[in-house]
Design a protein around this motif. Structure first.
Motif, short mmCIF file in Angstrom:
data_model
loop_
_atom_site.label_atom_id
_atom_site.label_comp_id
_atom_site.label_asym_id
_atom_site.label_seq_id
_atom_site.Cartn_x
_atom_site.Cartn_y
_atom_site.Cartn_z
N GLU A 204 30.36 -14.18 -52.43
CA GLU A 204 31.39 -14.84 -51.64
C GLU A 204 32.16 -13.82 -50.80
O GLU A 204 32.51 -14.08 -49.64
CB GLU A 204 32.35 -15.60 -52.55
N ALA A 205 32.40 -12.64 -51.39
CA ALA A 205 33.09 -11.59 -50.64
C ALA A 205 32.25 -11.11 -49.47
O ALA A 205 32.77 -10.86 -48.37
CB ALA A 205 33.41 -10.42 -51.57
N ARG A 206 30.95 -10.97 -49.67
CA ARG A 206 30.06 -10.58 -48.56
C ARG A 206 30.07 -11.66 -47.46
O ARG A 206 30.05 -11.33 -46.27
CB ARG A 206 28.64 -10.36 -49.06
N GLN A 207 30.14 -12.92 -47.85
CA GLN A 207 30.18 -13.99 -46.86
C GLN A 207 31.47 -13.94 -46.05
O GLN A 207 31.47 -14.23 -44.84
CB GLN A 207 30.02 -15.34 -47.55
N LEU A 208 32.58 -13.56 -46.69
CA LEU A 208 33.83 -13.41 -45.95
C LEU A 208 33.70 -12.33 -44.88
O LEU A 208 34.17 -12.51 -43.75
CB LEU A 208 34.96 -13.06 -46.92
N LEU A 209 33.08 -11.22 -45.24
CA LEU A 209 32.88 -10.14 -44.27
C LEU A 209 31.94 -10.59 -43.15
O LEU A 209 32.18 -10.29 -41.97
CB LEU A 209 32.33 -8.91 -44.97
N ALA A 210 30.89 -11.31 -43.52
CA ALA A 210 29.95 -11.79 -42.50
C ALA A 210 30.62 -12.73 -41.51
O ALA A 210 30.37 -12.66 -40.30
CB ALA A 210 28.77 -12.49 -43.19
N ARG A 211 31.51 -13.58 -42.00
CA ARG A 211 32.18 -14.54 -41.12
C ARG A 211 33.17 -13.86 -40.18
O ARG A 211 33.56 -14.43 -39.16
CB ARG A 211 32.89 -15.62 -41.95
N ALA A 212 33.55 -12.62 -40.50
CA ALA A 212 34.42 -11.88 -39.58
C ALA A 212 33.68 -11.41 -38.34
O ALA A 212 34.30 -11.09 -37.32
CB ALA A 212 35.03 -10.67 -40.31
N ASN A 213 32.35 -11.36 -38.39
CA ASN A 213 31.55 -11.03 -37.21
C ASN A 213 31.44 -12.27 -36.32
O ASN A 213 31.42 -13.40 -36.81
CB ASN A 213 30.15 -10.57 -37.62
N GLY A 214 31.35 -12.02 -35.04
CA GLY A 214 31.32 -13.14 -34.09
C GLY A 214 30.19 -14.11 -34.31
O GLY A 214 30.32 -15.30 -34.03
N ASN A 215 29.05 -13.61 -34.80
CA ASN A 215 27.89 -14.47 -35.01
C ASN A 215 27.82 -15.03 -36.43
O ASN A 215 26.86 -15.71 -36.78
CB ASN A 215 26.59 -13.73 -34.67
N GLY A 216 28.81 -14.70 -37.25
CA GLY A 216 28.87 -15.28 -38.59
C GLY A 216 27.93 -14.68 -39.60
O GLY A 216 27.75 -15.25 -40.68
N ARG A 217 27.34 -13.55 -39.29
CA ARG A 217 26.45 -12.89 -40.24
C ARG A 217 26.65 -11.39 -40.14
O ARG A 217 27.23 -10.88 -39.18
CB ARG A 217 24.98 -13.22 -39.94
N LEU A 218 26.17 -10.68 -41.15
CA LEU A 218 26.23 -9.23 -41.12
C LEU A 218 25.25 -8.69 -40.08
O LEU A 218 24.14 -9.22 -39.92
CB LEU A 218 25.90 -8.65 -42.49
N ILE A 219 25.65 -7.66 -39.36
CA ILE A 219 24.75 -6.95 -38.46
C ILE A 219 23.73 -6.19 -39.31
O ILE A 219 24.04 -5.69 -40.39
CB ILE A 219 25.55 -5.97 -37.58
N THR A 220 22.50 -6.09 -38.84
CA THR A 220 21.48 -5.36 -39.59
C THR A 220 21.44 -3.90 -39.15
O THR A 220 21.81 -3.57 -38.03
CB THR A 220 20.08 -5.97 -39.39
N VAL A 221 20.96 -3.06 -40.06
CA VAL A 221 20.78 -1.65 -39.71
C VAL A 221 19.83 -1.51 -38.53
O VAL A 221 20.04 -0.67 -37.65
CB VAL A 221 20.27 -0.87 -40.94
N ASP A 222 18.78 -2.32 -38.50
CA ASP A 222 17.81 -2.23 -37.40
C ASP A 222 18.47 -2.50 -36.05
O ASP A 222 18.11 -1.89 -35.04
CB ASP A 222 16.65 -3.21 -37.61
N GLU A 223 19.43 -3.41 -36.01
CA GLU A 223 20.12 -3.71 -34.75
C GLU A 223 20.93 -2.51 -34.28
O GLU A 223 20.96 -2.20 -33.08
CB GLU A 223 21.01 -4.94 -34.93
#
Length: 252
Positions: A204-223
């Motif tokens: 749930e904590a990871r999802q909170l961080l992901a939702r802080a990104n504009g696209n609603g998910r975590l950015i990947t290392v590859d990106e």
């Protein structure tokens, strides 16, 4: 895409996360990679994958960082690409932030960049050379509950822009990568702190961080790695003093 054959790339924080991803990508592009970091085991794992050199080094120790740069040059010759990526984070109310925490974050995220840039620049003042500082979108705006981290990343952006201007006529480019929350061990640490403070589960904590990104998910290392490769490419010589945001639209 092979464009870095014979070039020597040095990466701080090269054992995990963005640093490890950059090492793999640059090795695939033909570069010889020197990897600096505090923990031997992950460094040696990435070095084994990439044919690179693992150098255990605490970048907050200027003498240790100088020895590491010297060891890298002895192994692979002068530097062509330097990625100053090592960093730490923390999150707590400002009035509960101790001077020790401030000092540790500034030492790793900013002062070590000063030392690393001074060590690298004698090799880098020529066309085609690249210095990349891994900053953060936190270096472009304010942020509650993370004043030392935000201040350090603003400093990283300021250092990038100043060096880009000062050395522009040498042919060197100096740019910053400014990601938001990336799926790395640093985000795992942030999620653990949130979970500990709130009683939420790690997912749930990871999802909170992901939702802080504009696209609603975590950015990947590859990106993030893709952006680093673009800045290292020979055709990117006109990109200098840029702060490349990778945040899914957060800063739009």
């Amino acid at each position: 895409m092979i464009f870095a054959t014979g070039k020597h790339a040095l990466i701080t924080g090269g054992g995990t996360g963005i640093g490890a991803g950059a090492a793999r990508a640059l090795a695939a592009a033909g570069a010889k990679v020197s990897l600096l970091g505090r923990r031997r085991e992950p460094l040696e794992a990435v070095a084994a994958e990439t044919g690179g050199l693992a150098i255990v080094c605490d970048v907050t120790d200027p003498d240790a960082q100088a020895r590491a740069f010297a060891e890298a040059r002895e192994a692979f010759g002068p530097l062509d690409i330097v990625i100053l990526n090592a960093g730490i984070g923390d999150s707590r109310p400002f009035l509960r932030t101790g001077r020790d925490s401030w000092n540790a974050i500034i030492a790793t995220n900013l002062t070590a960049l000063f030392d690393g840039a001074q060590l690298a620049l004698p090799d880098l003042q020529a066309p085609g050379k690249r210095l990349i500082i891994v900053a953060s979108v936190a270096g472009l705006k304010g942020g509650a509950m993370a004043a030392p981290y935000v201040a350090s990343k603003h400093g990283a952006v300021g250092l990038t822009r100043s060096l880009a201007l000062e050395f522009a006529r040498t042919g060197l480019t100096v740019n910053a990568i400014c990601p938001s929350f990336v799926d790395t061990p640093m985000v795992d640490d942030s999620a653990a702190r949130i979970a500990n403070a709130t009683g939420k589960g790690i997912d749930e904590a990871r999802q909170l961080l992901a939702r802080a990104n504009g696209n609603g998910r975590l950015i990947t290392v590859d990106e993030v790695t893709h952006a680093i490769l673009q800045l290292c490419h020979p055709d990117a010589g006109g990109v200098n003093g840029a702060c490349v945001t990778i945040d899914g639209g957060t800063s739009a």
